[in-house]
Design a protein around this motif. Sequence first.
Motif, short mmCIF file in Angstrom:
data_model
loop_
_atom_site.label_atom_id
_atom_site.label_comp_id
_atom_site.label_asym_id
_atom_site.label_seq_id
_atom_site.Cartn_x
_atom_site.Cartn_y
_atom_site.Cartn_z
N LEU A 200 4.00 -5.12 -2.30
CA LEU A 200 4.46 -6.51 -2.40
C LEU A 200 5.98 -6.61 -2.47
CD1 LEU A 200 1.82 -7.90 -4.93
CD2 LEU A 200 2.00 -8.44 -2.49
N ALA B 102 2.30 -16.97 -8.42
CA ALA B 102 1.49 -16.74 -7.22
C ALA B 102 1.27 -15.25 -6.97
CB ALA B 102 2.17 -17.38 -6.01
N ILE B 103 2.30 -14.43 -7.18
CA ILE B 103 2.18 -12.99 -6.95
C ILE B 103 1.26 -12.36 -7.99
CG2 ILE B 103 3.46 -10.81 -7.07
CD1 ILE B 103 5.72 -12.20 -5.57
N CYS B 104 1.35 -12.81 -9.25
CA CYS B 104 0.43 -12.31 -10.28
C CYS B 104 -1.02 -12.66 -9.93
CB CYS B 104 0.81 -12.89 -11.64
SG CYS B 104 2.34 -12.23 -12.34
N ALA B 105 -1.22 -13.89 -9.44
CA ALA B 105 -2.56 -14.30 -9.02
C ALA B 105 -3.04 -13.45 -7.85
CB ALA B 105 -2.56 -15.78 -8.65
N LEU B 106 -2.14 -13.13 -6.93
CA LEU B 106 -2.50 -12.30 -5.78
C LEU B 106 -2.91 -10.90 -6.22
CD1 LEU B 106 -2.67 -11.90 -2.72
CD2 LEU B 106 -0.22 -11.36 -2.73
N LEU B 107 -2.21 -10.34 -7.20
CA LEU B 107 -2.58 -9.02 -7.71
C LEU B 107 -4.02 -9.01 -8.23
CD1 LEU B 107 0.64 -7.89 -9.64
CD2 LEU B 107 -0.41 -6.72 -7.70
N ALA C 217 -6.37 -11.14 -7.48
CA ALA C 217 -7.28 -11.43 -6.36
C ALA C 217 -7.53 -10.20 -5.50
CB ALA C 217 -6.70 -12.56 -5.51
N LEU C 218 -6.61 -9.26 -5.49
CA LEU C 218 -6.79 -8.03 -4.73
C LEU C 218 -7.53 -6.97 -5.54
CD1 LEU C 218 -3.24 -7.72 -3.10
CD2 LEU C 218 -5.38 -8.26 -1.91
#
Length: 333
Positions: free
Chosen positions: A87, A235-240, A242-243
């Motif tokens: 990221l 948003a990046i924390c949420a993406l982590l 979600a992955l």
Amino acid sequence: MGWGRWRPDNFTLSLLATVALASLWPCRGEAARAFDLITDAAIALLFFLHGAKLPRAAIMQGMKHWRLHLCVFASTFVLFPLLGLALRPLGHALLTPELYLGVLFVCMLPSTVQSSIAFTSIAGGNVAAAVVSASMSNLLGIVLTPLLVGLLLASHGGGPSWHGVLYIVLQLLLPFVLGHVARRWIGGLVDRHKPLLGLTDQGTILLVVYSAFSAAVVGGLWRDTPLSALLATLAICALLLALVMPTLTWVARRLGFRREDEIAIVFCGSKKSMASGIPMARVLFAGHLGGLGALVLPLMIFHQLQLLVCAVVARRYAAQGLQPALEDSREAD
């Protein structure tokens, strides 16, 4: 659906109040230096008590579920750091350098203990395995997190030197080892006063947050950090999450783990510990105190986000576990 369901817990409110206090009345000069000494002593006490809390029998018992623990450790100390590095282009485009460094630091931290166990229990998972896995993750994190910081952050110009990492490992590990050795004498006392240990955890975090944000505010944190970067951090924390969470679910099923073990893997492998992370940040980034507030901000955001997401996932697992029981009951009728 009342306000009580969405109301933050008392510790979250205390964190927000501490950030507000540091923003309005930051600690400066000699007072800040005295505060730093108090905070360092509190961190040493925190790791000493954590060493005294962990039974040696729990470590030995944990070896029986080595495949489960290996999955959790691989997620915590391999998958997360790799995702953090992957990221990097997005982080550099959307975040300030300190915020991206904070996101990468989140990816190197050990799992939580209390919430991993609680959510595993709510979901109907293997609680015993969760206890051992989360505890061992924190134990390994005392060594692995500083080493990862030295390996990954120093190579990107943001971390301490290897000499500093070695000193940090000793500084964090020594109180923990002394506490574990002292368990034969004080273990019963610590076990009887676990709420006191929780207060020590929270009190140390609040001390570090106040000290970090005071230095950051004096250095211009809120002036130099745009709102868009804060939203991008969320948003990046949420993406982590979600992955990682679907990946762990898929891996657990592909490897043939039972449903109870899958639940423990998902919850222990997707968490990051604020109780260990903020004190570690204080020690690991001692030379970056002016930017420490921004460095721990992603961890505070990730911590709250993981609690919200895991609460939903745990309830879903619990509902799925009840469904076969209901069907069996109908067939019996």
